[in-house]
Design a protein around this motif. Sequence first.
Motif, PDB file in Angstrom:
ATOM      1  N   HIS A  27     -11.156  37.540  23.080  1.00  0.00           N
ATOM      2  CA  HIS A  27     -11.382  37.548  24.524  1.00  0.00           C
ATOM      3  C   HIS A  27     -12.670  38.271  24.868  1.00  0.00           C
ATOM      4  N   PHE A  28     -12.962  39.348  24.162  1.00  0.00           N
ATOM      5  CA  PHE A  28     -14.210  40.078  24.417  1.00  0.00           C
ATOM      6  C   PHE A  28     -15.415  39.270  23.970  1.00  0.00           C
ATOM      7  N   GLY A  31     -15.048  35.466  26.039  1.00  0.00           N
ATOM      8  CA  GLY A  31     -14.626  35.425  27.426  1.00  0.00           C
ATOM      9  C   GLY A  31     -15.782  35.635  28.366  1.00  0.00           C
ATOM     10  N   PRO A  32     -15.592  35.628  29.638  1.00  0.00           N
ATOM     11  CA  PRO A  32     -14.359  35.356  30.366  1.00  0.00           C
ATOM     12  C   PRO A  32     -14.042  33.862  30.407  1.00  0.00           C
ATOM     13  N   PHE A  33     -12.760  33.572  30.479  1.00  0.00           N
ATOM     14  CA  PHE A  33     -12.307  32.196  30.464  1.00  0.00           C
ATOM     15  C   PHE A  33     -12.006  31.665  31.862  1.00  0.00           C
ATOM     16  N   SER A  34     -11.886  32.527  32.849  1.00  0.00           N
ATOM     17  CA  SER A  34     -11.605  32.098  34.216  1.00  0.00           C
ATOM     18  C   SER A  34     -12.871  31.546  34.851  1.00  0.00           C
ATOM     19  N   ASP A  73      -4.956  33.908  36.660  1.00  0.00           N
ATOM     20  CA  ASP A  73      -6.166  34.491  36.120  1.00  0.00           C
ATOM     21  C   ASP A  73      -5.975  34.644  34.616  1.00  0.00           C
ATOM     22  N   ASP A  75      -7.994  35.565  32.275  1.00  0.00           N
ATOM     23  CA  ASP A  75      -8.539  36.793  31.698  1.00  0.00           C
ATOM     24  C   ASP A  75      -7.584  37.969  31.869  1.00  0.00           C
ATOM     25  N   ARG A  76      -6.987  38.078  33.043  1.00  0.00           N
ATOM     26  CA  ARG A  76      -6.042  39.171  33.272  1.00  0.00           C
ATOM     27  C   ARG A  76      -4.796  39.016  32.394  1.00  0.00           C
ATOM     28  N   LEU A  78      -4.632  37.490  29.431  1.00  0.00           N
ATOM     29  CA  LEU A  78      -4.996  37.824  28.058  1.00  0.00           C
ATOM     30  C   LEU A  78      -5.142  39.325  27.859  1.00  0.00           C
ATOM     31  N   HIS A  79      -5.789  39.984  28.812  1.00  0.00           N
ATOM     32  CA  HIS A  79      -5.991  41.436  28.700  1.00  0.00           C
ATOM     33  C   HIS A  79      -4.659  42.181  28.717  1.00  0.00           C
ATOM     34  N   HIS A 120      -9.774  48.661  23.541  1.00  0.00           N
ATOM     35  CA  HIS A 120      -9.825  48.524  24.996  1.00  0.00           C
ATOM     36  C   HIS A 120     -10.324  49.805  25.655  1.00  0.00           C
TER      37      HIS A 120
END
Length: 149
Positions: A27-28, A31-34, A73, A75-76, A78-79, A120
């Motif tokens: 993801h880092f 991303g971001p995927f949104s 969302d 990204d949220r 996944l995080h 993180h």
Amino acid sequence: MEILSQNKFSSLGMLLGAIALVLGIVHFSFGPFSSPPPSLEKVVAEQVAAVKKGIIAGITGNTPAIAENRTLDVDRILHNGGIVLAIAGLGLAFIGGMRKENRWGIRGAMAFAGGTLIFHTVLFGIGVVCAIIVLMVILAIVSGVLPGI
């Protein structure tokens, strides 16, 4: 297979921690995927149109229909999902330790899950430090300490 059956909790903790760590790194990195947020003009136009519809509905006596446009969302998700998996991995490592499972499994679960949480935390810390540096540079330029760049 016998090792996994003897060390159920720590093995599952390692698996969850490794999934969380890979999820965080991917993801880092990619991303971001949104989709990007809408422009300010579009948001203002939508709000003005909603107010107009509400006024017209109030004058005519109708009740305006409230439409909620809630999108997911990614990204949220996944995080937060990575953090939840890491905490679950640490919990399973603790349970494995209480059950006196193999130390390698427990340490592996703690390393993967703890590594995810540390990853993180370090990213958040780097963001805070960069924000403070940018703020200090802006304040130095505004106060005249640094000449304009």
